[in-house]
Each structure stands twice: as C-alpha cells, then as structure tokens.
Motif scaffolding. Structure first.
Motif, short mmCIF file in Angstrom:
data_model
loop_
_atom_site.label_atom_id
_atom_site.label_comp_id
_atom_site.label_asym_id
_atom_site.label_seq_id
_atom_site.Cartn_x
_atom_site.Cartn_y
_atom_site.Cartn_z
N LEU A 75 0.34 13.92 0.52
CA LEU A 75 0.65 12.49 0.40
C LEU A 75 2.09 12.23 0.80
CD1 LEU A 75 -1.12 11.47 -2.94
CD2 LEU A 75 -1.78 10.81 -0.62
N CYS A 84 -1.83 3.76 -12.69
CA CYS A 84 -1.15 4.80 -11.92
C CYS A 84 -1.13 6.13 -12.67
CB CYS A 84 0.27 4.36 -11.57
SG CYS A 84 0.35 3.04 -10.34
N TYR A 117 2.49 9.42 -6.92
CA TYR A 117 2.93 10.82 -6.89
C TYR A 117 4.41 10.98 -7.21
CZ TYR A 117 5.05 10.46 -2.16
OH TYR A 117 5.83 10.15 -1.08
N VAL A 171 -5.67 7.81 4.66
CA VAL A 171 -4.78 7.15 3.70
C VAL A 171 -3.51 6.68 4.40
CG1 VAL A 171 -3.38 7.48 1.63
CG2 VAL A 171 -5.70 8.40 1.72
N ILE A 228 0.83 -1.20 0.00
CA ILE A 228 0.00 0.00 0.00
C ILE A 228 0.87 1.25 0.00
CG2 ILE A 228 -1.58 1.37 1.41
CD1 ILE A 228 -2.90 -1.28 2.26
N LEU A 254 0.98 3.74 -3.29
CA LEU A 254 0.59 5.15 -3.23
C LEU A 254 1.77 6.06 -3.61
CD1 LEU A 254 -1.48 5.11 0.09
CD2 LEU A 254 -2.38 5.47 -2.22
N THR A 255 2.96 5.66 -3.21
CA THR A 255 4.13 6.49 -3.48
C THR A 255 4.44 6.58 -4.97
OG1 THR A 255 5.07 5.94 -1.31
CG2 THR A 255 6.58 6.81 -2.97
N ILE A 280 2.24 9.70 4.04
CA ILE A 280 2.20 8.28 3.69
C ILE A 280 3.28 7.47 4.39
CG2 ILE A 280 2.72 6.66 1.80
CD1 ILE A 280 0.95 8.28 0.02
#
Length: 629
Positions: free
Chosen positions: A466, A447, A119, A555, A111, A115-116, A470
């Motif tokens: 983020l 993505c 961005y 998140v 996860i 997510l990384t 994160i």
C-alpha cells in the motif's frame, strides 16, 4: 480591481477575534495553522527517506536538484492549494465547485488520504510498541542480544556473532570477520557457509522486528492470526487521534504546539549525542560530501522531484483542508514560502541525526557505511534501534527517539484524518456538521477495523505494498489537474484577483510562470521516469504474487480512475445545455456559490452571486435546474 483594505486588516487576518466562519469555524490563532502545516509537512519521510535519498544520490549534490524542484514545483503547488482552500473555505471535494468537471480530483485526494490513514496508524502502532519496549527494558534493550525466546540460531547481536556448521554452533566474540558482520542491513541476507550447509546471519534487531513485533509469515498469502498486542496498541493510537480531533481544529490546533515543536528538541538532543560518537564524522561525510558525477543521472533528478510530494504533501488534500479554516485575510503567500523552507531545513537537520549514528554503527561493526544504510521503515525499526542499543544509556536514547517519531507521526495523521472528515462533512453539511464529533468517531472506528488485517503476521506485506503504490501515480495526476484547471479553465488572472482579495496585493508573475509551464513539465517528467524505471516491488527478497500486485495496482488507480468516472456522473446529474458540448462547458464554470464563504467578503464579481449560506432547497426553488449543490 482589487478592493483596498487597511494594512491592519490583512495583518490581523481580517478579524480582530472570534470565528469569521460561524459554520465551519476558524483557527484560534495564526500559529495554530503554521504549526499544523509544519507538523503535517514534516513527516516520517523526513527521517527515513530524505537522508537516504541524499546519500544514495550524490550526498550534498542531491540538495541541488532537491532545492531546485522545491522552488519550481513544491512551493508553487503548496501556494496553489493553500490559496485555493483559504479562498473558498471548503474541503477537498466541495472546493471543486470551481470546476465541477474535475470534481473527481477532490474524490481522488480523499481516496489517497483515506487509504493512507489506515496503514499510517499501523506504523504509529509500531512506534508505540518500540517506545513501551524501551521503557520496560531498562537497563538494556530487548533487541540488543540474541538470548530471547524469539531469537533463532541465525541471530548475531553485533556484540557476539554466531558461527554455524552442520553439527554445532559456537559463539565467537567481537573479534570476528567482516563476513559475519555483513548482515542484512541492505534488505539482503548474507550466509555463513560450512562444508555442507549455509545459514543466514541476521541481527538481533532484525529478529526482534520480524519475530517479536511482526510475527512475520512467509508471504502475503499467509496472513496468520491477529497479533493482539498490535491490535490493542492500534486501538490506543486511534483513541489518541480521536481525542485530539474530537473538537476539530480547536483541539488539534492546540495539540500541535507540543507535537510540532517537541521533535526539534529531541532531534537536537540526538544530534548532540550523535556527533560526539566515534565514527560520526565519517557518517556525516557520506551524507554531505557531493558526488557531482551523479547529477548527470536522471534518476537523481526524478528522486528529488518525487520527494517533494512526500515532504510537502501537495495533492493529498491536507494543505487544502488546513487552509480552509484560515481567516479570509490570512497571508497565505507568506505561509507558503515559510513552511517549505522550514521543511527543507528540517529534512537536512534530521539527516545529521541519522548519519552521525550510522557512522558510529559503521565504525563499530567494521562495515562500510553503504552496508548499514537502509531506507524506509527498516531504518527506524531495525538499523537505528541497533545503533541505539550500542550507545551507553541506550534505553534513554531509544525512548527519546521513539517519542520524536510518535509526535511526528501524530502531526501528519491529524491533518490527514481531518482532511478526510472535512471532505465528507462539507459534502453533507446539513446532516453531518452538527454531528461532526460522532462522525470523526465513526471514521476512527472504521479505520481501526480496516487496519486490523495489518496487525496479523502477514500484515506488513499489505502495509508495504500500500505504501509503495498508493501515493505515486495519483498524486502526480491530481497535481496536473490542479494546474490545468487554474491555468486553462478558471484562468490565472481570475485566480490572481482572488488571491489579491485575500492578501491585498497581486503575487509576483513568477507563480504564473510556474503554474502555467514549469511545474506541469516537472510533473510530466516524474510520470515518465516512473514508467521508465518501473522498479519491481520487493519486500526484502520476497516477490509479491501476481494477484497481490493486481489488487495493489487496482487500489492505486482508484484515485485516478475516479476523475473521468466523476466527469460522467456530473454530466448526467448537474450539467445544463442542449448539446453535449454545451453541457460540458457548463461543468467548467464555477457554481453560483463559488467564492468567499463569509458574506462580507463577497465583493467585486462575487457581490451579486448566491451566498453559500442560502439553503439548498431555497436555491432549487429560486433557480430551477441550478447546478449548485
């Protein structure tokens, strides 16, 4: 007892040529793995985070806690994950067959990384934008002056400042006051004050970043429209990632020979140019001269400890993934000492390039160093470009700088994308392994579309929050889980025997001490300091609305919450026993196919266990109720 092999067996990685693991494949050579690890560990934080932390936390004195935590926390976690991945040849999720009760940690890794990568490629997009702008703007850079269509009346180019009052604005040359030069390098804006009005003074580089590149809006609640230049370049960056990963490690392992080594050449060129600039010596003094009194501050020590996670990349799943493609007898202990040392040396080396130029900028503007220093992307996209614009042959140095940033970004992105893909493919090998190229394409396309909101005018607000939220909490919790599982559940003696099977000898007792006590205590210290300091999340002077912070924290907590959630899932779908306690205990035991993936290495206590290549349905037939998946 550890079965003995010849020294040559270990030196050659257990096989003279070809892949040992026919299903997943192996690195084509040892240097593929080493360079991939170095490229992954040496990321953008080495450029925009480490030098600034070093400066703000005591200069050369900061190196003391940093190197201490590197030895006590960074290296042990690095070695643990590399040995873990290499031994079982599994991705971040399926590797947790060692202890299914904590399989959620593998999902947490995926996860965070998933997510990384969304961005992170937007940041690479910005780098491509600046590279193209540098390439097409010869003989001068577009952020060097204030006479462009995106500039406002508040623009000050540092060659020329703007003096504004109610009725008029007049240009004044370089003989201006320090108040005019004291611009927003530190994420704040100063004002030129007239009798009846105030106007913020902003650098040309800042306006280029905000108005030309980002088209920034007034907040996260106003995203605005997609900036199609950025959307197109984001597509280009994802195409590059796909082409480099379409054949998995066989393709990326060759690309890193360029992307992992080119930054060192460029950094060296920038250092040679930087140290010859007037004022460079002052910048290097600020960087290196120790401020010993700051060592008494707990924040200095917590910053040093946190930087380890951003420098080396433990708990992200990337180390585990890259190591899983090693041959069984690769010397993972040697690699786990070499790469952190290279990483630390590179961080210090990059700081020389950064602060020699910032020293020049400080002297040229008449500002103290602390007023031109900015951490994070602002250093790469505002301060450093502003400095480059003032050096003769500015486009050349700018092109080199952004080539370096591009290759550094690609290396980290390769590993993170491969980590996500391997985690999912290894979970569903019969469906996805033969279709991995298509699956990688699907991940890249997905993505890309998820990243499109960050190409809007307000997209950088999303990226910033983020990036802020994160990594921190999830990384620390996952690192604690790893230490707990191998110390208290699987057992360090068992893990040592596994390592000895791979490298032919037992590691020093030092690693046991770190994994059992020192490293977990450091992680707990970091967690405590995170909650004690609890710094507000600000984008410059902009405060995020409550709804945005709530979504951001939700998140951020996803990678932590998934751990207990998956405990419940595993309890109901794969535990065995009559009582609650018996069913929980069954989840702490390795599955029957845990161990070396290659049959010839399943010796000792693994000799009579089920080989991983046995078909799942055959396992179900032969062992009804088996927990193996």
């Amino acid at each position: 007892m550890v079965e003995k092999y010849s020294v040559k067996t270990y030196e050659n990685g257990g096989s003279d040529d070809g892949d040992e693991n026919k299903e997943r494949g192996n690195w084509s050579g040892r240097m593929d793995f080493i360079l991939s690890l170095i490229g992954y560990a040496i990321g953008m934080s080495n450029i925009w985070r480490f030098p600034i932390l070093c400066y703000r936390n005591g200069g050369g004195a900061f190196l003391i806690p940093y190197l201490i935590f590197m030895a006590l926390c960074g290296m042990p976690l690095f070695f643990l994950e590399v040995a873990f991945g290499q031994f079982c040849s599994e991705g971040p999720i399926t590797a947790w067959k060692v202890c299914r009760l904590f399989k959620g940690a593998g999902y947490g890794m995926t996860i965070i990384t998933g997510l990384t990568i969304i961005y992170y490629n937007v940041i690479i997009t910005y780098i491509i934008y600046y590279f193209i702008a540098s390439l097409t703007a010869i003989p001068s850079l577009p952020w060097a002056t204030c006479d462009n269509w995106w500039n406002t009346e508040a623009c000050a180019s540092l060659h020329k400042a703007v003096n504004c009052s109610v009725d008029n604005c007049t240009d004044i040359d370089s003989n201006v006051t320090e108040d005019v030069y004291n611009i927003i390098f530190n994420s704040t804006s100063n004002n030129l004050t007239g009798d009846d009005t105030e106007m913020k003074v902003i650098t040309a580089a800042e306006e280029f970043w905000n108005h030309r590149v980002l088209g920034i809006t007034d907040g996260i609640g106003n995203l605005g429209s997609i900036r199609w230049e950025l959307a197109g370049l984001l597509l280009v960056s994802w195409i590059i990632i796909f082409l480099c990963l379409c054949r998995g490690i066989k393709s990326s392992g060759k690309v890193v020979y360029v992307t992992a080594t080119l930054p060192y050449l460029v950094i060296t060129i920038l250092i040679i140019r930087g140290v010859t600039l007037p004022g460079a010596a002052e910048g290097l003094k600020f960087y290196f001269i120790p401020k010993w009194e700051l060592l008494l501050s707990t924040k200095v020590w917590s910053d040093a400890a946190i930087q380890i996670f951003f420098s080396l990349g433990p708990s992200w799943g990337g180390l585990l993934t890259m190591a899983s493609y090693n041959k069984f007898h690769n010397n993972c202990l040697r690699d786990s000492i070499l790469v952190p040392i290279v990483n630390s040396a590179t961080s210090i080396y990059c700081g020389i390039a950064v602060f020699s130029v910032l020293g020049f900028l400080a002297q040229d503007t008449g500002l103290p160093i602390e007023d031109v220093v900015r951490a994070g992307p602002g250093l790469v996209f505002v301060v450093y470009p502003e400095a480059l614009a003032r050096i003769p042959l500015a486009p050349l140095w700018s092109i080199l700088f952004f080539i370096m940033m591009f290759t550094i970004g690609l290396d980290s992105q390769f590993v993170m994308v491969e980590g996500v893909c391997s985690a999912i493919v290894d979970s569903y090998p019969r469906v996805l392994r033969k279709r991995k190229t298509l699956f990688v394409l699907g991940i890249c396309v997905t993505c890309y579309f998820l990243g499109l909101p960050m190409t809007t005018g307000g997209g950088n607000y999303i990226l910033f929050i983020l990036d802020w939220l994160i990594g921190y909490l999830g990384l620390m919790v996952i690192a604690l889980v790893e230490c707990f599982v191998f110390v208290a559940i699987y057992g360090l003696n068992n893990f040592y025997e596994d390592i000895a099977m791979m490298i032919g000898k037992f590691p020093s007792v030092w690693w046991k001490i770190c994994w059992a006590a020192v490293t977990p205590l450091i992680i707990v210290f970091i967690l405590i300091m995170m909650f004690v300091e609890n710094a507000p999340i600000l984008y410059g002077n902009y405060s995020y609305p409550t709804w945005a912070l709530v979504i951001g924290w939700m998140v951020a907590f996803a990678s932590v919450v998934i751990i207990p959630v998956w405990m419940v899932v595993e309890y109901f779908i794969s535990s065995k026993g009559d009582t609650f306690w018996q069913r929980c205990i069954s989840l702490t035991r390795p599955t029957s196919d845990w161990g070396p993936a290659v049959e010839k290495y399943r010796r000792g206590r693994y000799a009579n266990t089920i080989k991983p290549e046995v078909h799942y349905m055959e396992l179900k037939r032969r062992f009804p109720g088996s927990e193996t998946k």
